[in-house]
Structures are given as C-alpha cells and as structure tokens.
Design an enzyme around this catalytic site. Structure first.
Site, PDB file in Angstrom:
ATOM      1  N   THR A  95      63.289  26.626  74.941  1.00  0.00           N
ATOM      2  CA  THR A  95      62.064  26.851  74.171  1.00  0.00           C
ATOM      3  C   THR A  95      62.157  28.228  73.536  1.00  0.00           C
ATOM      4  OG1 THR A  95      60.802  25.479  75.718  1.00  0.00           O
ATOM      5  CG2 THR A  95      59.550  26.914  74.256  1.00  0.00           C
ATOM      6  N   LYS A 170      56.534  21.944  71.268  1.00  0.00           N
ATOM      7  CA  LYS A 170      56.658  22.413  72.652  1.00  0.00           C
ATOM      8  C   LYS A 170      55.768  23.632  72.898  1.00  0.00           C
ATOM      9  CE  LYS A 170      58.135  23.142  76.844  1.00  0.00           C
ATOM     10  NZ  LYS A 170      59.537  23.476  77.180  1.00  0.00           N
TER      11      LYS A 170
END
Length: 283
Positions: A95, A170
């Site tokens: 991420t 995300k």
C-alpha cells in the site's frame, strides 16, 4: 507463468505459499534469509538478489512495507527492473502512494516492463484461505494476464481502473477502517457508564446493525485500541496520511471520516501532523 515474490511478511508469506501450491514455478527473495526457512517444504527456488529473482520470472509480486522499500527492490542497482525480461510485469501489492506506482511504471516502460498496482486487504488468515480482496489498477490486458496468479490468494479480484486506482481504493478502505476503529472504541467506552459490560455490548452489536470488521478487531483487543496500537498504528498512520495528501491535492472534502480516523490515530499514539501529508513525489 513463472512468478517471483518479494516480501514474505505476515501477509506476503501466505500469499506466496498459495502461488506455490497452485503450481506456478516460484522464486523467492528476502532481505532476511531466515524468512525463507518456512518455505523449505515447498518447491520454491531461492534467489540471491531481486535481479536474480527477476531473471527467473515473468511476473514479480512485491509485498514490502512502504514506498521506499518498493522503489529500492524494483529500481535499485540490483533491482527487479535490471533482470526482468521485456514483456514482464511487476505487481505492487504494497500500500503506497499512487504517484509512486506511476513513477515506477515510467521507469519500467524503458525496460519494456509493465506495472500494475494490486494492494490487498484481509490479513494473513484471508491470504492463507485464498480470500484476500485484491484491488487492481492498470491496463486491462495486463491485469487479465496477472489474474490467474492473483486468484490463487484473492477472492474477489477487482479491476478498479487505470494504474494507481487500486492504491486509491485501498487507501479509502483503510481510511474508513481507521474511522470505524474510533467509533467502535468510543461506543464500547460508553458501556460502563450505563452499567453494561464492554465485552457483552460488543458481542451484541456484532450481531446487530452496528456490526463491523473494526468492531470485531476492537473486541478482540479487549475493548480499546491499545493492543492494536503497536502493530497496526504506524501502518494506519501512513495510509491515512497518504489519503489526506491525495484529498488535499484534489481539493476533495473528507467530511467526518478523516476526523474520525484522526481520533483513532490519536488513541493509538499516532497523531497525524497538520500540513502536507507527504513530500512531493520525486520527478
């Protein structure tokens, strides 16, 4: 398809094992050789460096902690781009900032390599059970090329749009999760004020309309965010800062969700500083 996997942590290790068990010839590399010991019972090959791993791969999956780690293993002197064949693909499961993915894609293009961003959500148990949520961004044909590998550990695998859109999805997911941690912890903290046991309230609400994954995590942590703080706190701090940076750049209002997320970060001792959330992306 020959697959290389870098980043064998709590989530990456079960992802890599699912790929291996699905029958894909797999090569592994880790900064800490001891990490590879868990794969001694598999047919996975071990590489001495990211460049050696890339030379044995068609698709390289990267699941390290942050932007700097991703850039190091992909573009460093002994990085993936030095060894990956033309037509190869790098899938970023970490991420990170979507601009980092776009910057990597520009570097990769010179080598005839494609990049997709495919961050995941669900944790180690979901990875081991093949039910991670995979949020993919990139050219549709490239995502389709990777799909059979992603489906070894992910269900569903969702193509969100162009490169970087997986990261945005995300980050929005993690923003909402962090906000939900705050509202869950604060709600449970009210229970004793009314003579109700926190654990009993959590058990009830988890079967009601107020149920959430965040509430389940708070319940498992004893009703507060203290146990989550050490491990999850720094990662959520990073992700909320990235999303705040994106929202600020886009002039997008965040309503109450960012304020609630900041409340959770404060409870975990991870207060977010005001002002720019991250340095300007390097050109």
């Amino acid at each position: 398809m020959r697959v290389g996997f870098i980043g064998l942590g709590n989530q990456g290790a079960p992802m890599a094992r699912r790929i291996i068990e699905a029958g894909h010839p797999t090569t592994l590399w880790a900064r800490r050789p001891a990490t590879l010991a868990a794969f001694a019972d598999t047919g996975a090959q071990r590489a001495a460096s990211p460049v050696e791993l890339a030379a044995a791969s068609d698709l390289v999956c990267v699941c390290v902690v942050d932007d700097a780690d991703v850039e190091q293993v992909v573009t460093g002197e002994q990085g993936v781009l030095t060894g990956l064949r033309r037509g190869g693909v790098v899938a970023v499961h970490s991420t990170i900032h979507p601009d980092t993915c776009r910057r990597l894609a520009e570097r990769a293009k010179v080598h005839g390599v494609s990049v997709v961003d495919a961050p995941v959500s669900g944790g180690g148990r979901a990875a081991a059970e093949g039910r991670l949520l995979v949020m993919a961004g990139g050219e549709s044909g490239t995502v389709a090329y990777c799909r059979k590998v992603f489906e070894t550990f992910g269900d569903p695998v969702v193509h969100m749009g162009p490169l970087g859109s997986g990261q945005i999805a995300k980050l929005l997911n993690n923003l909402l999760f962090t906000a939900n941690l705050a509202t869950s912890a604060d709600t449970l903290a009210l229970a004793p004020r009314f003579g109700i046991d926190r654990a009993a309230l959590a058990e009830v609400v988890l079967h009601g309309s107020g149920a959430s994954f965040a509430l389940d995590r708070v319940k498992a942590g004893g009703g507060s965010l203290d146990r989550l703080a050490e491990r999850a706190g720094p990662l959520l701090h990073k992700d909320v800062r990235l999303l705040a940076d994106l929202a600020d750049t886009a002039g997008a209002p965040t309503g109450t969700v960012l304020a609630a997320a900041d409340g959770a970060l404060a409870q975990m001792g991870q207060e977010r500083l005001t002002g720019p959330a991250s340095p300007a992306p390097r050109k």
